[in-house]
Write an enzyme that holds these catalytic residues in place. Structure first.
Site, short mmCIF file in Angstrom:
data_model
loop_
_atom_site.label_atom_id
_atom_site.label_comp_id
_atom_site.label_asym_id
_atom_site.label_seq_id
_atom_site.Cartn_x
_atom_site.Cartn_y
_atom_site.Cartn_z
N CYS A 2 8.94 6.58 3.27
CA CYS A 2 8.29 7.00 2.07
C CYS A 2 8.28 8.53 1.87
CB CYS A 2 6.87 6.45 2.09
SG CYS A 2 5.98 6.56 0.58
N ARG A 27 1.09 9.11 0.43
CA ARG A 27 2.06 8.17 -0.13
C ARG A 27 2.03 6.84 0.59
NH1 ARG A 27 5.88 11.00 -3.26
NH2 ARG A 27 7.43 9.40 -2.91
N TRP A 74 7.68 3.78 5.34
CA TRP A 74 6.99 2.60 4.82
C TRP A 74 8.00 1.48 4.90
CZ3 TRP A 74 7.42 -0.22 -0.04
CH2 TRP A 74 6.32 -1.05 -0.32
N ASN A 100 14.83 7.49 2.26
CA ASN A 100 13.96 6.70 1.39
C ASN A 100 14.84 5.85 0.51
OD1 ASN A 100 11.68 7.94 2.36
ND2 ASN A 100 11.45 9.34 0.65
N GLY A 101 14.41 4.62 0.23
CA GLY A 101 15.18 3.75 -0.64
C GLY A 101 15.68 2.52 0.09
N GLU A 481 -7.45 -4.02 -14.60
CA GLU A 481 -7.41 -2.80 -13.80
C GLU A 481 -8.54 -2.79 -12.77
OE1 GLU A 481 -6.43 1.07 -12.40
OE2 GLU A 481 -5.33 -0.60 -13.28
N LYS A 485 -7.90 -2.57 -8.73
CA LYS A 485 -8.47 -1.54 -7.85
C LYS A 485 -9.15 -2.17 -6.64
CE LYS A 485 -6.93 1.93 -9.49
NZ LYS A 485 -5.83 1.06 -9.76
N GLU A 488 -6.46 -3.52 -4.27
CA GLU A 488 -5.66 -2.48 -3.63
C GLU A 488 -6.36 -1.84 -2.44
OE1 GLU A 488 -2.81 -0.31 -6.86
OE2 GLU A 488 -4.95 0.03 -7.09
N HIS A 504 -10.57 -22.21 -19.21
CA HIS A 504 -9.28 -22.88 -19.06
C HIS A 504 -8.79 -22.79 -17.62
CE1 HIS A 504 -8.89 -23.55 -23.34
NE2 HIS A 504 -9.17 -22.27 -23.56
N LYS A 603 2.51 5.36 -2.83
CA LYS A 603 2.13 6.02 -4.07
C LYS A 603 3.21 5.94 -5.13
CE LYS A 603 -0.59 8.36 -6.72
NZ LYS A 603 -1.74 7.68 -7.31
#
Length: 608
Positions: A2, A27, A74, A100-101, A481, A485, A488, A504, A603
């Site tokens: 990362c 990150r 990461w 990274n990637g 949202e 939160k 997360e 429902h 991040k």
């Protein structure tokens, strides 16, 4: 991924590399390592876990290297272990790569190299890249990197060093950000400007398929196909103080409390109160297309997707323009229909979110005007967009976005004002929106003053393992949202729903162990939500209600109430989301979670 930091200069490299890694901790990562170009050869030290574990291993050892690279990983390919940590070496141990990637064709390349007699030690795609560069190495490090990258498929931000080139670093990018910091007789290669801010504000940003060759006080940039490119030097406006905690216990809490200022910064200089209008310099060259557009497609992921949904409500209601909100990760895989009058608007805090960038490129390919909303100046989305708006939230260090969300919503309100006044919004309506928006920061401050009360509510529910968040209309995305939160940062299962959808399906889950958070400011659907609260109470559910001050009906039904000031309905998300951020934060802290570096999250998500 990362985080990447490299250094080439005259000073000892290790302290600079470790400091850079610490600047990138926000990150998210699971291991860390360094490669140092020592006079005796290449020294690689890496370990699973946090940077302090790596420091403990390094403690007491003396290094004289003035060049090296470092990485926080990461995990994508291979478990988060010491052997899979970066840097990765070739068979000889002379060449090291941090990356990274994701190398998408790494299995094919691994088979090819294995047939050439290469023995692999790890499960990672990055080791394949190191072996591939080594396979092409014949005394010219830059050429070897270029030849390897010419057959690589996927995304990468890389830094490469070699024992036989003690004063060289080669970097490259495709889909994963890389920049060069320019100091006095020294260079820094990094994936994030935060890693170099302590040393320089002068940076260049690599674009996709570009490389940089740092060699003994010189810097050369070119494409992977060996075409020279001239890069502009950018002045970074952030300072070190803005990426420190400033007395707060966590970056997330600091950023929650910064929102009165960041919301104000997002609209500062952009509102014309006397005329009830807005001006956005980043869209000055797109005004004709904006005047004649017939549809907007917002492209976003995660929290930015929730902000986009709020933008949809605002723009359709006040500017009367059809809006679609698309998951960027899905958009380009379904052959979307785009006309010449369609605007594709990408929203990303980092400006580097790979899914969002890929969706924006797909929209451009199909003929859409491509605009951006992002926070990081010089980011890839900012550079590749035809125009756009910066949110001016400053660096957001906490992995779970807070202030960037409210700044995105603020910018979307300004865009709504701009588009609405071009269409059918009256001057009086425009002035009302301007006045209400200017009043929001002070109202946010009043909510933040209730932090201790919200902490007590959080303590009451901190042991709950499931939450339901409900909202209607423009506050349905706020419910999403709020649930995100909590998921997360506290790892508590939470779901957001439109309140009308409760019956429902989700109603089957409600009992005394299931807290239900209602996002219910006054508005057209307020009575309907009161009915939903009655249904929850009838089934023994516990209610936390975010309501306007003085809402007695909701107060009588709820077990816990968080009162917020009133504003116009279409700006209410800027207020209703603040208590949900604090609620998630305090629940996570009580449960002993690391709110700034939640597990498994990064991040800036630069892999698909």
């Amino acid at each position: 991924m990362c985080g990447i930091i490299g250094y080439l200069g005259q000073r000892p490299a290790l302290p600079i590399l470790i400091e850079g890694l610490k600047r990138l901790e926000y990150r998210g990562y699971d291991s860390a390592g360094v490669a140092l170009l020592e006079p005796s050869g290449l020294e690689v030290i890496k370990e699973k876990g946090k940077i302090f574990v790596l420091e403990r291993i390094l403690n007491g050892r003396s290094f004289s290297a003035t060049a090296g690279v470092a990485h926080t990983r990461w995990a994508t390919h291979g478990a988060p272990t010491q052997v899979n940590a970066h840097p990765h070496l070739d068979t000889t141990g002379d060449l090291a790569v941090v990356h990274n990637g994701i190398i998408e064709n790494y299995q094919f390349l691994r088979r090819y190299l294995s047939e050439q007699g290469v023995a692999f030690r790890t499960d990672t795609d990055t080791e394949v890249l190191a072996m591939l560069i080594s396979h092409y190495y014949d005394g010219d490090l830059e050429l070897a990197v270029r030849r390897a990258l010419s057959i690589v498929e996927g995304t990468y931000g890389i830094a490469v060093v070699h024992r036989k080139h003690p004063r060289e670093i080669v970097g490259a990018r495709n889909g994963s950000p890389m920049l060069v910091g320019i100091g006095e007789d020294e260079y820094f290669l990094a994936s994030d400007v935060a890693a170099v801010l302590a040393h320089t504000r002068q940076v260049i940003y690599l674009d996709d398929h570009e490389m940089v060759h740092l060699k003994d006080g010189t810097m050369h940039t070119k494409t992977v196909t060996d075409e020279k490119v001239t890069k502009s030097v950018h002045e970074v406006t952030w300072d070190l103080e803005s990426i420190e905690k400033g007395g707060f216990s966590h970056f997330m809490l600091k950023e929650i409390f910064e929102q009165p200022a960041t919301i104000r910064d997002s609209f500062r200089g952009r509102l014309l109160p006397d005329e009830g209008k807005a001006k956005l310099g980043g869209l000055i060259h797109n005004m004709e297309e904006l005047r004649h557009l017939d549809r907007i497609i917002f492209l976003a992921c995660g929290t930015s997707w929730h902000a986009a949904m709020i933008g949809e409500y605002m723009i359709e209601r006040l500017a009367r323009i059809p809006v679609e909100v698309e998951y960027a990760s899905e958009f380009r895989y379904r052959n979307p229909i785009i006309s010449d009058e369609t605007i594709a608007w990408a929203i990303s805090q980092s400006g580097e979110t790979l899914d969002t960038l890929a969706a924006l490129r797909e929209a451009k390919t199909k003929g859409a005007l491509a605009l951006g909303i992002c926070n990081v100046v010089g980011s890839t989305i900012a550079r590749e967009s035809d125009g756009g708006v910066y949110i001016h939230a400053g660096p957001e260090i906490g992995v779970a976005s807070t202030k960037a969300f409210t700044s995105q919503v603020t910018v979307l309100a300004i865009i709504t004002l701009l588009l609405g006044r071009m269409r059918n919004m009256s001057k009086d309506q425009g002035q009302e929106l301007v006045n209400e928006l200017q009043a929001i920061p002070e109202k946010v401050e009043r909510i933040l003053a209730m932090d201790e009360c919200i902490r007590k509510i959080a303590a009451f529910y901190a042991e709950s393992n499931n939450f339901l968040y409900l909202g209607r209309g423009i506050n349905y995305p706020v419910a999403l949202e709020g649930a995100l939160k909590l998921k997360e940062i506290s790892y508590v299962h939470a779901e957001g729903y439109p309140a009308a959808e409760m019956k429902h399906g989700p109603i089957a889950l409600i009992d005394e162990k299931m807290p239900v958070v209602f996002v219910s400011p006054r508005g057209g659907s307020n009575q309907k939500i009161l009915g939903n609260m009655e249904e929850v109470k009838a089934r023994g559910g516990r209610i936390i209600a975010v309501v306007n001050e003085g809402d007695k009906a909701a107060t009588d039904l709820a077990d816990h109430v968080i009162p917020i000031p009133e504003t116009v309905e279409y700006l209410s998300p800027l207020l209703t989301v603040i208590p949900l951020q604090l609620l998630a934060y305090h629940i996570a802290i009580i449960r002993g979670c690391n709110v700034d570096q939640p597990r498994n999250l990064a991040k800036s998500v630069t892999v698909e």
